[in-house]
Motif scaffolding. Sequence first.
Motif, mmCIF file in Angstrom:
data_model
loop_
_atom_site.group_PDB
_atom_site.id
_atom_site.type_symbol
_atom_site.label_atom_id
_atom_site.label_comp_id
_atom_site.label_asym_id
_atom_site.label_seq_id
_atom_site.Cartn_x
_atom_site.Cartn_y
_atom_site.Cartn_z
ATOM 1 N N GLU A 42 4.072 10.234 -15.456
ATOM 2 C CA GLU A 42 4.051 10.354 -14.041
ATOM 3 C C GLU A 42 4.983 10.904 -13.354
ATOM 4 O O GLU A 42 6.279 10.988 -13.808
ATOM 5 N N PRO A 43 4.775 11.860 -12.450
ATOM 6 C CA PRO A 43 5.772 12.776 -11.807
ATOM 7 C C PRO A 43 7.001 11.762 -11.156
ATOM 8 O O PRO A 43 6.546 10.536 -10.436
ATOM 9 N N LYS A 44 7.997 12.189 -11.332
ATOM 10 C CA LYS A 44 9.139 11.433 -10.462
ATOM 11 C C LYS A 44 9.434 11.772 -9.324
ATOM 12 O O LYS A 44 9.223 12.711 -8.763
ATOM 13 N N PRO A 45 9.604 10.629 -8.400
ATOM 14 C CA PRO A 45 9.551 10.971 -6.966
ATOM 15 C C PRO A 45 10.925 11.671 -6.596
ATOM 16 O O PRO A 45 11.941 11.513 -7.326
ATOM 17 N N LYS A 46 10.629 12.587 -5.402
ATOM 18 C CA LYS A 46 11.693 13.330 -5.337
ATOM 19 C C LYS A 46 12.778 12.799 -4.227
ATOM 20 O O LYS A 46 12.288 11.945 -3.281
ATOM 21 N N GLY A 47 14.030 12.676 -4.448
ATOM 22 C CA GLY A 47 14.904 12.195 -3.619
ATOM 23 C C GLY A 47 15.388 10.762 -3.890
ATOM 24 O O GLY A 47 16.489 10.324 -3.586
ATOM 25 N N GLY A 48 14.375 9.732 -4.080
ATOM 26 C CA GLY A 48 14.607 8.713 -4.420
ATOM 27 C C GLY A 48 14.811 7.817 -3.117
ATOM 28 O O GLY A 48 14.736 8.043 -1.900
ATOM 29 N N LEU A 49 15.556 6.572 -3.219
ATOM 30 C CA LEU A 49 15.570 5.651 -2.211
ATOM 31 C C LEU A 49 16.984 5.855 -1.695
ATOM 32 O O LEU A 49 17.823 6.158 -2.602
ATOM 33 N N ARG A 50 17.267 5.802 -0.694
ATOM 34 C CA ARG A 50 18.625 5.839 0.127
ATOM 35 C C ARG A 50 19.333 4.488 -0.253
ATOM 36 O O ARG A 50 18.576 3.638 -0.422
ATOM 37 N N ARG A 51 20.564 4.421 -0.481
ATOM 38 C CA ARG A 51 21.296 2.985 -0.648
ATOM 39 C C ARG A 51 21.121 2.131 0.522
ATOM 40 O O ARG A 51 21.083 2.520 1.555
#
Length: 56
Positions: A42-51
């Motif tokens: 599965e593709p990794k999400p771009k950017g991810g979650l902010r702290r």
Amino acid sequence: MYGIDLDTPGLMQQRTWRWLRIRILGLLSAESRLNHHFAPPEPKPKGGLRRGAQPR
């Protein structure tokens, strides 16, 4: 991975369908090109979650 000797004349005619099925299923469950073809990662999400951000 298994070193299946498909080029030996007559050898595959001596093998059972169960023998072949076990090898195919083993290759599908192992880390292999066959596995990646039928079940690509599965593709990794771009950017991810902010702290401190909560997933939706």
